[in-house]
Design a protein around this motif. Structure first.
Motif, PDB file in Angstrom:
ATOM      1  N   GLN A  18       0.831  -1.199   0.000  1.00 64.82           N
ATOM      2  CA  GLN A  18       0.000   0.000   0.000  1.00 64.82           C
ATOM      3  C   GLN A  18       0.865   1.248   0.000  1.00 64.82           C
ATOM      4  O   GLN A  18       0.562   2.220  -0.682  1.00 64.82           O
ATOM      5  CB  GLN A  18      -0.941  -0.025   1.209  1.00 64.82           C
ATOM      6  CG  GLN A  18      -2.015   1.029   1.181  1.00 64.82           C
ATOM      7  CD  GLN A  18      -1.631   2.286   1.939  1.00 64.82           C
ATOM      8  OE1 GLN A  18      -0.695   2.297   2.737  1.00 64.82           O
ATOM      9  NE2 GLN A  18      -2.336   3.347   1.672  1.00 64.82           N
ATOM     10  N   THR A  24      -5.576   1.199  -1.324  1.00 66.59           N
ATOM     11  CA  THR A  24      -5.880   0.422  -0.129  1.00 66.59           C
ATOM     12  C   THR A  24      -6.957  -0.620  -0.400  1.00 66.59           C
ATOM     13  O   THR A  24      -6.836  -1.766   0.028  1.00 66.59           O
ATOM     14  CB  THR A  24      -6.324   1.348   1.011  1.00 66.59           C
ATOM     15  OG1 THR A  24      -5.305   2.321   1.237  1.00 66.59           O
ATOM     16  CG2 THR A  24      -6.569   0.582   2.283  1.00 66.59           C
ATOM     17  N   ALA A  25      -7.993  -0.233  -1.140  1.00 62.73           N
ATOM     18  CA  ALA A  25      -9.075  -1.174  -1.449  1.00 62.73           C
ATOM     19  C   ALA A  25      -8.560  -2.350  -2.267  1.00 62.73           C
ATOM     20  O   ALA A  25      -8.957  -3.503  -2.040  1.00 62.73           O
ATOM     21  CB  ALA A  25     -10.194  -0.455  -2.196  1.00 62.73           C
ATOM     22  N   CYS A  28      -6.499  -4.678   0.034  1.00 63.19           N
ATOM     23  CA  CYS A  28      -7.390  -5.434   0.919  1.00 63.19           C
ATOM     24  C   CYS A  28      -8.097  -6.550   0.152  1.00 63.19           C
ATOM     25  O   CYS A  28      -8.198  -7.680   0.639  1.00 63.19           O
ATOM     26  CB  CYS A  28      -8.423  -4.508   1.551  1.00 63.19           C
ATOM     27  SG  CYS A  28      -7.715  -3.327   2.706  1.00 63.19           S
ATOM     28  N   SER A  35     -10.935  -3.420   5.196  1.00 62.36           N
ATOM     29  CA  SER A  35     -10.159  -2.183   5.326  1.00 62.36           C
ATOM     30  C   SER A  35      -9.932  -1.844   6.801  1.00 62.36           C
ATOM     31  O   SER A  35      -8.896  -1.293   7.157  1.00 62.36           O
ATOM     32  CB  SER A  35     -10.849  -1.033   4.603  1.00 62.36           C
ATOM     33  OG  SER A  35     -12.137  -0.829   5.128  1.00 62.36           O
ATOM     34  N   TYR A  39      -6.262  -1.133   8.422  1.00 56.84           N
ATOM     35  CA  TYR A  39      -5.881   0.073   9.163  1.00 56.84           C
ATOM     36  C   TYR A  39      -5.455  -0.253  10.596  1.00 56.84           C
ATOM     37  O   TYR A  39      -4.617   0.435  11.171  1.00 56.84           O
ATOM     38  CB  TYR A  39      -6.995   1.105   9.125  1.00 56.84           C
ATOM     39  CG  TYR A  39      -7.100   1.764   7.768  1.00 56.84           C
ATOM     40  CD1 TYR A  39      -6.054   2.529   7.262  1.00 56.84           C
ATOM     41  CD2 TYR A  39      -8.223   1.600   6.978  1.00 56.84           C
ATOM     42  CE1 TYR A  39      -6.120   3.117   6.024  1.00 56.84           C
ATOM     43  CE2 TYR A  39      -8.308   2.193   5.728  1.00 56.84           C
ATOM     44  CZ  TYR A  39      -7.250   2.946   5.249  1.00 56.84           C
ATOM     45  OH  TYR A  39      -7.311   3.530   4.013  1.00 56.84           O
TER      46      TYR A  39
END
Length: 88
Positions: A18, A24-25, A28, A35, A39
């Motif tokens: 990332q 990020t999506a 994941c 998500s 995080y």
């Protein structure tokens, strides 16, 4: 505590993907995590190297062991105080 299906090395690798510019999506989805989990990992392992993560885990294990020892000692102390109070 439930063990993760991902090791520290894998978590750090996912985080580095990332950081390298991948969305990020997408990261994941590729690794099959939510998500929120990503995080949470980023908060715990963000900026760590693999050796530092191993050291962190060993320190957490030692800390929990010491807390259990302290709780046992405090319980023993409380029982001894209770026994001596009944004798007098």
């Amino acid at each position: 505590m439930k063990r993760s299906r991902f090791s520290e090395e894998q978590i750090i690798a996912v985080s580095k993907e990332q950081e390298a510019g991948m969305a990020t999506a997408d990261v994941c989805r590729r690794h099959g995590v939510s998500s929120a989990t990503f995080y949470k990992w980023k908060a715990k392992y963000g900026g760590l190297e693999v050796s530092e993560a191993r050291r962190l885990r060993s320190l957490e294990e030692e800390n929990s062991r010491l807390k259990r020892l302290l709780a046992d000692a405090m319980l023993d102390n409380a029982m001894l105080k209770e026994i001596t109070a009944k004798k007098f």
